[in-house]
Design a protein around this motif. Structure first.
Motif, PDB file in Angstrom:
ATOM      1  N   GLU A   1       0.826  -1.209   0.000  1.00  0.00           N
ATOM      2  CA  GLU A   1       0.000   0.000   0.000  1.00  0.00           C
ATOM      3  C   GLU A   1       0.862   1.262   0.000  1.00  0.00           C
ATOM      4  OE1 GLU A   1      -3.299   0.231  -0.311  1.00  0.00           O
ATOM      5  OE2 GLU A   1      -3.375  -1.954  -0.552  1.00  0.00           O
TER       6      GLU A   1
ATOM      7  N   PRO B   1      -7.727   5.312  -8.231  1.00  0.00           N
ATOM      8  CA  PRO B   1      -8.666   5.349  -7.103  1.00  0.00           C
ATOM      9  C   PRO B   1      -9.942   6.084  -7.510  1.00  0.00           C
ATOM     10  CG  PRO B   1      -6.470   6.098  -6.435  1.00  0.00           C
ATOM     11  CD  PRO B   1      -6.484   6.052  -7.931  1.00  0.00           C
TER      12      PRO B   1
ATOM     13  N   PHE C   1     -10.061  -2.313  -1.049  1.00  0.00           N
ATOM     14  CA  PHE C   1      -9.229  -2.630   0.114  1.00  0.00           C
ATOM     15  C   PHE C   1      -9.980  -3.649   0.972  1.00  0.00           C
ATOM     16  CE2 PHE C   1      -7.871  -1.652   4.530  1.00  0.00           C
ATOM     17  CZ  PHE C   1      -6.506  -1.872   4.398  1.00  0.00           C
TER      18      PHE C   1
ATOM     19  N   LYS D   1     -10.190   3.945  -1.344  1.00  0.00           N
ATOM     20  CA  LYS D   1      -9.939   2.505  -1.153  1.00  0.00           C
ATOM     21  C   LYS D   1     -10.615   1.651  -2.208  1.00  0.00           C
ATOM     22  CE  LYS D   1      -9.100   2.953   3.797  1.00  0.00           C
ATOM     23  NZ  LYS D   1      -9.406   2.449   5.152  1.00  0.00           N
TER      24      LYS D   1
END
Length: 216
Positions: free
Chosen positions: A20, A146, A162, A210
């Motif tokens: 990440e 994203p 995520f 996420k």
């Protein structure tokens, strides 16, 4: 050297945090694993003693080749178990991460091989993530971005989310935002407003960050 469940969890957390794009320090591991600072300090000492990690003068933690081998093995096993739970047993996609976290420590090498023979390699997990170290940079090179960067009018497909936050996964599922779903961005002004199926959904930027998307 005895590799305990605790050691495996720390090594995997280091690898996942690196994926990440986080700088891994003791405070990072306390947050990722939801444990106390003293517990992390003791664990780091043991992992360093066993030559599974390195810690530099600024406290940055990296995996040694031996540590990375263990972390990679656990990540691969976790990926296979998640696929098994959805593809064979039909468990909801937002539940499988927590189950795999428990089962990954109990699976034998023989059973893991059977899973490989049954499921094959190279596929994504139920959350849309590929196996192994998948950094934000690598996702962008595959054409993903994203959701927080989306602009009004874009039609997108949800690529991945995520997976370490069960409440987030349940919320996204209830909102119709899951891997493979088609969405249309309606507005982006501090939060993302979009249409997912017949639903109109508003997401805070922290949540949209996420969710990774690709052009529909």
């Amino acid at each position: 050297m005895r590799i305990t469940i605790s050691k495996e969890n720390y090594l995997k957390a280091i690898a996942e945090a690196e994926a990440e794009a986080e700088t891994v320090k003791a405070i990072t591991l306390a947050r990722w694993l939801n444990v106390s600072a003293p517990a992390v300090t003791m664990a780091v000492k043991r992992l360093k003693r066993d030559a599974l990690i390195r810690v530099d003068a600024e406290g940055r933690i990296t995996l040694t080749p031996a540590g990375r081998e263990i972390a990679s093995r656990l990540l691969n096993r976790h990926h296979l178990i998640e696929r098994m739970l959805t593809e064979i047993f039909g468990l909801e996609w937002y539940k499988v991460h927590d189950e795999a976290e428990q089962l990954e420590h109990a699976v034998s090498a023989d059973f893991e091989q059977k899973l490989l023979e049954k499921l094959g390699t190279g596929s994504i997990c139920p959350h849309g993530n590929i196996v192994g170290m998948d950094s934000p940079g690598a996702r962008r090179r595959r054409g993903l971005k994203p959701l927080e960067e989306a602009v009004p009018g874009e039609r997108l497909a949800v690529a991945s989310v995520f997976e370490r936050d069960r409440r987030l996964l349940e919320y996204l599922d209830q909102s119709g935002i899951r891997p493979g779903a088609s969405i249309q961005v309606l507005a982006s002004d501090g939060e993302i407003r979009l249409r997912a199926g017949r639903r109109r959904v508003s997401l805070q930027s922290a949540i949209a960050a996420k969710v990774w998307v690709r052009p529909a």
